[in-house]
Design an enzyme around this catalytic site. Structure first.
Site, PDB file in Angstrom:
ATOM      1  N   LYS A 153       0.852  -1.190   0.000  1.00  0.00           N
ATOM      2  CA  LYS A 153       0.000   0.000   0.000  1.00  0.00           C
ATOM      3  C   LYS A 153       0.894   1.247   0.000  1.00  0.00           C
ATOM      4  O   LYS A 153       1.768   1.396   0.858  1.00  0.00           O
ATOM      5  CB  LYS A 153      -0.847  -0.034   1.271  1.00  0.00           C
ATOM      6  CG  LYS A 153      -2.196   0.590   1.154  1.00  0.00           C
ATOM      7  CD  LYS A 153      -2.978   0.248   2.416  1.00  0.00           C
ATOM      8  CE  LYS A 153      -4.288   0.941   2.460  1.00  0.00           C
ATOM      9  NZ  LYS A 153      -4.923   0.814   3.771  1.00  0.00           N
TER      10      LYS A 153
HETATM   11  C1  E4P Z   1      -8.257   1.482   4.099  1.00  0.00           C
HETATM   12  O1  E4P Z   1      -7.485   1.091   3.309  1.00  0.00           O
HETATM   13  C2  E4P Z   1      -8.053   2.637   4.988  1.00  0.00           C
HETATM   14  O2  E4P Z   1      -6.859   2.481   5.643  1.00  0.00           O
HETATM   15  C3  E4P Z   1      -9.199   2.766   5.943  1.00  0.00           C
HETATM   16  O3  E4P Z   1     -10.383   2.343   5.289  1.00  0.00           O
HETATM   17  C4  E4P Z   1      -9.378   4.106   6.602  1.00  0.00           C
HETATM   18  O4  E4P Z   1     -10.604   4.145   7.324  1.00  0.00           O
HETATM   19  P1  E4P Z   1     -10.962   5.319   8.343  1.00  0.00           P
HETATM   20  O5  E4P Z   1     -11.049   6.591   7.570  1.00  0.00           O
HETATM   21  O6  E4P Z   1     -12.290   4.947   8.959  1.00  0.00           O
HETATM   22  O7  E4P Z   1      -9.852   5.367   9.343  1.00  0.00           O
END
Ligand code: E4P
Length: 274
Positions: free
Chosen positions: A97
């Site tokens: 990522k």
């Molecule tokens: C996913 O890849 C993200 O890291 C995550 O969905 C972030 O979610 P949040 O905005 O609820 O922290």
């Protein structure tokens, strides 16, 4: 639409995968921090590498996104390669990522994310491009070779609310009453909600036949999960609580109670093999 669980907690991953319908896992440094803190609180010793390996195995062959922590091009590429080489042999399911743009105030690193995506993808390493808040970021990330791009639905809702001094809870559905408040059009940069962002990304990818998958991230409630599928997202990643909530309805509870009460002994006996 594929459903991923958004967590760093092995316990939550195991519970979600026991459903038999999970398609992958997304983690980020904040989710890993939460999981590590909970493990430490419960007095468990932590071997980070071993913990990640257990997550990869628990994913049963489905993709697991592991985020880089560096913010410069060289660092992200080096880290992405190290993580992939170290962990992909465990279950063959690592996705790296990478934030679309790691530039913060005063820095001019606008292309480091794109360059890192390109370099890692050219090495055959699958990349999930994270922190997408506009359709154009998604388009550029896909051009750089990302396999998945992650528009953050919940966080764009937070952003629009804040920009327009609207106060909602984190898990509230947005927009509550359309895109106007006090007769004024909201300041939204042409993206009216997190789900609208997901829909615009999906539309652009469809229009140009782009292969990258739209991964609706930052999903905080079941309506967003439903709307992500209606918006044409390929994947939605959600916390365990949202996935569980998606299975709940008071009429289902009521029906289960009524059907259980109505079972005649003769019918029950058949199912018991008598
Ligand atoms: C996913 O890849 C993200 O890291 C995550 O969905 C972030 O979610 P949040 O905005 O609820 O922290």
């Amino acid at each position: 639409m594929k459903i991923f669980i958004d967590t760093g907690s092995l316990e939550e991953i195991e519970e979600a995968y026991s459903s038999g319908i999970m398609d992958g896992i997304t983690t980020n440094p904040s989710l890993m921090k939460k999981a590590v803190e909970e493990l430490k609180k419960s007095g468990q010793m932590l071997d980070m590498e071993d913990y990640i390996k257990r997550i990869l195995k628990a994913a049963r062959g489905t993709p697991v996104s592991l985020e880089v922590t560096s913010s410069d091009y060289e660092g992200m590429v080096k880290e992405g390669i190290v993580l992939f080489k170290k962990f992909n042999p465990v279950a063959g399911n690592v996705v790296i990522k990478v934030p679309c743009n790691t530039s913060i105030e005063g820095q001019n690193r606008h292309f480091d994310g794109l360059k890192a995506i390109k370099a890692l993808s050219s090495e055959g390493i699958p990349v999930n491009c994270t922190l997408i808040f506009t359709p154009e970021q998604a388009l550029l990330a896909a051009k750089a070779g990302a396999k998945m791009v992650s528009p953050f639905a919940g966080r764009i809702d937070d952003f629009i609310r804040l920009k327009n001094s609207m106060h909602f809870g984190k898990s509230d559905y947005f927009p509550v009453q359309g895109i106007e408040k006090d007769g004024k059009k909201l300041e939204d940069n042409g993206v009216t909600s997190g789900i609208d962002l997901v829909a615009q990304c999906a539309e652009i990818f469809r229009y140009y036949g782009i292969n990258a998958e739209v991964l609706a991230a930052s999903i905080r409630n079941t309506r967003q999960l439903r709307d992500a599928s209606l918006a044409g997202a390929d994947i939605a990643t959600a916390p365990l609580e949202v996935i569980k909530a998606a299975m709940r309805h008071p009429k289902t509870v009521e029906g289960v109670k009524v059907f259980s009460a109505d079972v005649v002994p003769e019918y029950a006996a058949m199912g018991n093999g008598k």
